[in-house]
Design an enzyme around this catalytic site. Structure first.
Site, PDB file in Angstrom:
ATOM      1  CG  HIS A  74      -2.161  -0.787   1.169  1.00  0.00           C
ATOM      2  ND1 HIS A  74      -3.454  -0.663   1.802  1.00  0.00           N
ATOM      3  CD2 HIS A  74      -2.566  -1.799   0.212  1.00  0.00           C
ATOM      4  CE1 HIS A  74      -4.113  -1.476   1.524  1.00  0.00           C
ATOM      5  NE2 HIS A  74      -3.697  -2.064   0.431  1.00  0.00           N
ATOM      6  CE1 TYR A 202      -6.538   3.154  11.268  1.00  0.00           C
ATOM      7  CE2 TYR A 202      -5.929   3.705   9.038  1.00  0.00           C
ATOM      8  CZ  TYR A 202      -5.678   2.966  10.175  1.00  0.00           C
ATOM      9  OH  TYR A 202      -4.691   1.967  10.125  1.00  0.00           O
ATOM     10  N   PRO A 294      -4.951  -0.170  18.430  1.00  0.00           N
ATOM     11  CG  PRO A 294      -7.045  -1.441  17.741  1.00  0.00           C
ATOM     12  CD  PRO A 294      -6.358  -0.950  19.120  1.00  0.00           C
ATOM     13  CE  LYS A 298       2.902   3.142  13.826  1.00  0.00           C
ATOM     14  NZ  LYS A 298       3.786   2.701  12.702  1.00  0.00           N
ATOM     15  CE1 TYR A 386      -1.911   3.408   9.482  1.00  0.00           C
ATOM     16  CE2 TYR A 386      -0.632   2.860   7.324  1.00  0.00           C
ATOM     17  CZ  TYR A 386      -1.789   2.900   8.370  1.00  0.00           C
ATOM     18  OH  TYR A 386      -2.517   1.867   8.181  1.00  0.00           O
TER      19      TYR A 386
END
Length: 391
Positions: A74, A202, A294, A298, A386
């Site tokens: 991704h 998200y 979550p 991580k 991220y």
């Protein structure tokens, strides 16, 4: 079964298995002790987004072929604020990617490779206990097939999760726990349906947080924020799909394929760190030492970075008689742990509705999302965290 090894590893999850493989690759004797069965370990439905740190370790071990063939690289992910998708282009901003590859599959790869690489794993070991961790010859005892076994080791590595015995073996006076328990959980559904978007979403919605994720091109993982008082039975599949469509927004809803749940569960959220990560000849790694919500993906990746530091320290000790890496392991790992805790806490705070969220706090969330949407600097900060900070 050996009775003496250089390193005894408690826990056959990804952290323990990865550590065992890294040590065996350098000729170090390691034994992994796991309380559950292999099927139970593989049945845990967990993370699916891997940082470059984690994929690099698998590459180094020559165990990345299936991940590279079946995983989904991704280049970015999305934050949704109810009106738009804010795409964080991690490839353009950092030059890196993340890999979507389920923890179950990664664990299976490590398990399958163990016999051929001389990594011994003892499954279904009951009543695991640690002894003499402050001495130079600690040991682990457990019951297996009706007998009590004792394994002596130079070091014990606790990779046995939040509820395992390793952290409990450290005297209360020798450690300190830092914890934040969040007043909600994540209700997750796993279904054999194609994802609604080729990248994760998200979502911050007035009804609460939602996440659209995936394990493959044909298996999706979705979550919604729910009160801790809710039960899985309160959320039949149709109700959950309806709520996901509302929270993720009309574009995602239009692309969403519904299907029966393979697995459905509610997970509470917490931030947790235990210090120190080393006491005597015992070192903690992964969930035994820290938990992250979550939201930032991580948990598994922090376990992998712990293992990278820990394996390096142990290899230096056994190959060079250098104990400096052992002494430095805890502070070195914790420096990265706290940065990941910060990012996960920050993203959780930004994207969820808290019971005490008042109109001012809600406006702050929306202002922050609006700033992220318009600021390359803000997006770069998010992308760097991220994709994973350097070791």
């Amino acid at each position: 079964m050996k009775t003496k090894v250089q390193v005894a590893i408690i826990g056959a999850g990804p952290a323990g298995l990865l550590l065992g493989h890294l040590l065996r690759a350098e000729g170090i004797e390691a034994l992994v002790i796991e309380r559950a069965s292999p099927d139970y370990v593989l049945g845990r439905i967990r993370a699916g987004v891997l940082e470059r740190t984690t994929t690099d370790l698998l590459d180094r071990l020559g165990l990345s072929d299936r991940m590279n063939a079946e995983g989904l690289p991704h280049d970015g992910f999305n934050l949704a604020d109810g009106e738009r998708l804010i795409r964080i282009d991690i490839a353009a901003l950092t030059g890196k990617q993340v890999m979507v590859y389920g923890q179950t599959e990664l664990t299976r790869d490590l398990m399958d490779a163990a016999p051929g690489r001389g990594l011994e794993i003892v499954y279904e070991a009951a009543d695991v206990a640690l002894h003499d961790i402050e001495s130079d010859r600690p040991s682990v005892t457990f019951q297996k097939d009706g007998s009590v076994h004792r394994i002596e080791a130079d070091f014990i590595c606790g990779c046995d999760g939040f509820h395992g015995p390793s952290r409990q073996a450290i005297p209360a006076s020798a450690g300190q726990a830092f914890e934040k328990v969040y007043p909600f959980g994540w209700l997750g559904i796993l279904a054999d349906v194609p994802p609604c978007n080729h990248e994760l979403i998200y979502a911050n919605h007035e009804n609460g947080f939602a996440l659209a994720s995936m394990r493959s091109k044909t298996r999706s993982r979705y979550y919604i924020q729910v009160p801790l008082t809710d039960q899985v039975e309160d959320w039949p599949d149709d109700r959950l799909w309806d709520e996901l469509a509302v929270r993720l927004g009309p574009d995602a809803a239009a692309s969403m394929t519904r299907g029966p749940a393979i697995e459905k569960s509610i997970a509470p959220l917490r931030s947790f760190v235990f210090e120190p990560m080393r006491h005597g000849r015992l070192m903690l790694a992964g969930d035994a030492a820290h938990i992250v919500p979550p939201t930032g993906a991580k948990g598994l990746n922090l376990a992998a970075s712990d293992v990278a530091y820990l394996s390096e320290a142990l290899i230096r000790y056994f190959q060079q008689s250098d104990s400096d890496g052992i002494a430095a392991y805890g502070p070195r790992a914790l420096a990265r742990v706290w940065k990941a805790e910060r990012f996960s806490w920050q993203l959780t705070t930004l994207m969820h509705r808290f019971p005490d969220t008042d109109p001012f706090a809600r406006r702050m969330q929306m202002a922050e999302l609006d700033y992220i949407a318009s600021s390359t600097a803000a997006q770069t900060t998010i992308a760097e965290n991220y994709v994973g900070l350097p070791l």
